[in-house]
Design an enzyme around this catalytic site. Structure first.
Site, PDB file in Angstrom:
ATOM      1  N   ASP A   1      -7.477  19.967 -12.563  1.00 39.87           N
ATOM      2  CA  ASP A   1      -7.834  18.667 -13.114  1.00 39.87           C
ATOM      3  C   ASP A   1      -7.731  18.816 -14.625  1.00 39.87           C
ATOM      4  OD1 ASP A   1      -9.186  16.517 -14.256  1.00 39.87           O
ATOM      5  OD2 ASP A   1     -10.637  16.365 -12.635  1.00 39.87           O
TER       6      ASP A   1
ATOM      7  N   LYS B   1      -9.594   7.809 -18.243  1.00 40.87           N
ATOM      8  CA  LYS B   1     -10.025   8.436 -19.495  1.00 40.87           C
ATOM      9  C   LYS B   1      -8.942   8.270 -20.564  1.00 40.87           C
ATOM     10  CE  LYS B   1     -13.708   9.712 -17.208  1.00 40.87           C
ATOM     11  NZ  LYS B   1     -13.546   9.173 -15.878  1.00 40.87           N
TER      12      LYS B   1
ATOM     13  N   ARG C   1       0.831  -1.209   0.000  1.00 41.22           N
ATOM     14  CA  ARG C   1       0.000   0.000   0.000  1.00 41.22           C
ATOM     15  C   ARG C   1       0.863   1.255   0.000  1.00 41.22           C
ATOM     16  NH1 ARG C   1      -2.538  -0.326   4.810  1.00 41.22           N
ATOM     17  NH2 ARG C   1      -1.775   1.654   5.568  1.00 41.22           N
TER      18      ARG C   1
ATOM     19  N   TYR D   1     -15.826  18.509 -12.552  1.00 39.55           N
ATOM     20  CA  TYR D   1     -16.455  17.191 -12.661  1.00 39.55           C
ATOM     21  C   TYR D   1     -17.460  16.982 -11.509  1.00 39.55           C
ATOM     22  CZ  TYR D   1     -16.888  12.182 -12.010  1.00 39.55           C
ATOM     23  OH  TYR D   1     -17.390  10.933 -11.791  1.00 39.55           O
TER      24      TYR D   1
HETATM   25  C1  LIG Z   1     -12.679  15.642 -15.310  1.00 39.67           C
HETATM   26  C2  LIG Z   1     -12.783  14.419 -14.456  1.00 39.67           C
HETATM   27  N1  LIG Z   1     -12.054  14.349 -13.327  1.00 39.67           N
HETATM   28  C3  LIG Z   1     -12.110  13.279 -12.513  1.00 39.67           C
HETATM   29  C4  LIG Z   1     -12.938  12.212 -12.805  1.00 39.67           C
HETATM   30  C5  LIG Z   1     -12.988  11.048 -11.848  1.00 39.67           C
HETATM   31  O1  LIG Z   1     -12.278   9.987 -12.391  1.00 39.67           O
HETATM   32  P1  LIG Z   1     -12.566   8.451 -12.019  1.00 39.67           P
HETATM   33  O2  LIG Z   1     -13.893   8.096 -12.603  1.00 39.67           O
HETATM   34  O3  LIG Z   1     -11.397   7.745 -12.621  1.00 39.67           O
HETATM   35  O4  LIG Z   1     -12.587   8.362 -10.519  1.00 39.67           O
HETATM   36  C6  LIG Z   1     -13.702  12.229 -13.955  1.00 39.67           C
HETATM   37  C7  LIG Z   1     -14.598  11.101 -14.274  1.00 39.67           C
HETATM   38  O5  LIG Z   1     -15.489  11.180 -15.101  1.00 39.67           O
HETATM   39  C8  LIG Z   1     -13.630  13.366 -14.813  1.00 39.67           C
HETATM   40  O6  LIG Z   1     -14.370  13.449 -15.939  1.00 39.67           O
END
Ligand SMILES: Cc1ncc(COP(=O)(O)O)c(C=O)c1O
Length: 400
Positions: A192, A217, A61, A122
Site C-alpha cells: 500500500d 488521498k 460494473r 492502515y
Molecule cells: C494507507 C491507507 N490505505 C488505505 C486507506 C483506505 O482508503 P479509503 O478511505 O479510500 O477506503 C487509507 C485511508 O485512510 C490509508 O490511509
C-alpha cells in the site's frame, strides 16, 4: 416492427441522443454515465463472453470507458502494465486480497499458505484482515515490519502485504528485500503506497508485484472524492478484475473523471507539499517544545538512508511527538486555527489528526507499541498553503 412513427413515449426513450460525428476529439475523455451498452448483434455478446475484446463494453460494473481511461493514466504514472480503479481504497484492498487468497489456479484457498501481513498498516486494512477475513476462516498471519524485511517467516505465504511509508511513523520498508524474499518462496508482494504516490515512489521498479493506493488521498487531493487503485501486471490484474466484477467495487465514472483531473496537478501539488513539509519538519526539529519529529527527509529519521535511495522526495506528511504526551498533543490539536482538525490526508488543505484517536483508535497498548504509535503524537498532512502561515499556526498552538 411497424413503419408508423413511434409515439412520444417511445421517441422519448429511444430517439436521438447519440453522439454526433466528430472530427475533433475532446481534450479529456467524457463521462460515460451509462450502465449498459447497445451491441450490434448476438455475435458481439458471444465475442464478449469468449474473452472481452478491449473495444467491447457490456455492463457498467464490468467496464467503463471513463474509468478505463483513468486506469491507463494511472498505469502510466506508476510505470505499470495495467491498473484497476475502485470506489474506495478499502475496496481496492479487499478485492485484491480476496483475489490473492483465492490463488491463481482457481483451486481455492490454500489454508497452508496464508496472507503474511505487516502489523503496521492502515487501521481499516488491519481490522479487515484481523477480524473479517479470519471470521471467514481465511488465513492471515501478522508480523512486525522489521521481521518481514529481515527476520524468520514462520509460514509459507501466498502473498506478503505491507505498507510503506507507514502511517503515522513514516517508517519505510526496504521494498526490494520484501519483494525478493516473497519471490524466493513463490509468493507475491503487495504494497500500500498511499503515503508516497507516484512520482515519489515506484514500488514496481523495486520488484513489488502490486501497488495499492487510496485515491481518496493524494491522487484525488481535494477532499472531495473516494477512490482506490491497484497497479501491476496485466496477468495479475486480470485475476483481481474477476473479483471486482463480482464484489462490485468499481469506481463511479463521475469520480473517475474528477480523479483524472486531479492527476494533472499531482506532481506539482506533491512538489510543493514535500517542500513545505520538509521546511516545517526542520523547524519543528529545532523547536524545544517538540520531543521528536518523524519525517523521512531528516537525518534523524531511522530510514533516512532508505528514503534517499527509494523516494524521489520525502513526502507531505510530518508526525510530531510532544514531551507532554496526550494532553500536550490534544492542546496542539485544539489550538490550531489553519490546519483543519480532520481525518484523511493528502489534500490541498493542511490537516491535523491524533493517531490514537483516529487511525489507531481501539488499538490496545501492545498493538500501539508494535505500530510505533505514542499518545503524544500528532500527524500533520501538509497542504498547499503558504509555509509561513502554516508555521505561524503551529507556533501559536504548540504548548510549552
Ligand atoms: C494507507 C491507507 N490505505 C488505505 C486507506 C483506505 O482508503 P479509503 O478511505 O479510500 O477506503 C487509507 C485511508 O485512510 C490509508 O490511509
Amino acid at each position: 416492427m411497424s413503419h408508423k412513427k413511434p409515439n412520444a413515449a417511445t421517441l422519448a426513450v429511444h430517439a436521438g441522443g447519440a453522439l454526433p460525428p466528430m472530427r475533433s476529439q475532446p481534450l479529456d475523455p467524457p463521462i460515460y454515465r451509462n450502465t449498459t451498452y447497445r451491441v450490434e448483434s448476438r455475435q458481439a455478446v458471444l465475442d464478449y463472453n469468449a474473452g472481452h475484446p478491449a473495444d467491447l463494453f457490456f455492463y457498467g460494473r464490468y467496464e467503463n470507458p471513463t474509468v478505463r481511461a483513468l486506469e491507463q493514466k494511472l498505469a502510466l504514472l506508476e510505470n505499470a502494465e495495467a491498473g484497476l480503479c475502485f470506489g474506495s481504497g478499502m475496496a481496492a484492498v479487499s478485492t485484491t486480497v480476496f483475489a490473492l487468497l483465492a490463488g491463481a489456479s482457481g483451486a481455492g484457498v490454500d489454508l497452508a499458505r496464508p496472507l503474511l501481513c505487516s502489523s503496521a498498516i492502515y487501521g481499516g486494512a488491519y481490522r479487515l484482515f484481523r477480524d473479517q477475513l479470519r471470521a471467514l476462516g481465511l488465513p492471515v498471519v501478522f508480523l512486525p515490519p522489521e521481521q518481514i524485511v529481515e527476520g524468520a517467516w514462520p509460514v509459507h505465504p501466498c502473498a506478503v502485504y505491507v505498507e510503506s511509508p507507514i502511517n503515522p511513523t513514516l517508517r519505510l520498508l526496504d521494498l526490494r528485500k520484501v519483494a525478493a524474499r516473497a519471490h524466493e518462496v513463490s509468493a507475491l508482494a503487495v504494497v500500500d503506497g498511499t503515503f508516497a504516490p507516484p512520482p515519489l515512489q515506484h514500488p514496481l521498479a523495486l520488484g513489488i508485484d502490486l501497488v495499492i493506493h487510496s485515491g481518496t488521498k493524494y491522487l484525488g487531493g481535494h477532499s472531495d472524492l473516494l477512490a482506490g487503485a491497484v497497479l501491476g501486471s496485466r496477468e495479475l490484474l486480470a485475476r483481481v478484475e474477476q473479483w471486482r466484477k463480482l464484489l462490485g467495487g468499481v469506481l463511479d465514472p463521475g469520480a473517475a473523471s474528477e480523479l483524472a483531473r486531479s492527476l494533472k496537478t499531482l506532481p506539482v501539488r506533491l512538489e510543493r507539499q514535500c517542500q513545505t513539509a520538509f521546511e516545517l519538519a526542520r523547524r519543528l526539529e529545532r523547536d524545544r517544545r517538540v520531543k521528536a519529529v518523524l519525517y523521512p527527509g531528516l537525518e534523524s529519521h531511522p530510514d533516512h538512508a532508505l528514503a534517499r535511495r527509494d523516494l524521489r522526495a520525502f513526502g507531505g506528511m510530518v508526525t510530531v511527538e510532544l514531551p507532554g504526551g496526550l494532553p500536550a498533543a490534544a492542546r496542539l490539536y485544539d489550538g490550531v486555527r489553519l490546519f483543519a482538525r480532520a481525518a484523511s490526508l493528502g489534500s490541498v488543505e493542511s490537516l491535523i489528526s491524533l493517531p490514537v484517536d483516529s487511525s489507531h483508535v481501539g488499538y490496545d497498548d501492545a498493538e500501539l507499541a508494535r505500530a510505533g504509535v505514542s499518545p503524544g503524537m500528532a500527524r500533520l498532512s501538509v497542504g498547499l498553503e503558504d509555509v509561513e502561515d502554516l508555521w505561524e499556526d503551529l507556533d501559536q498552538a504548540l504548548p510549552g
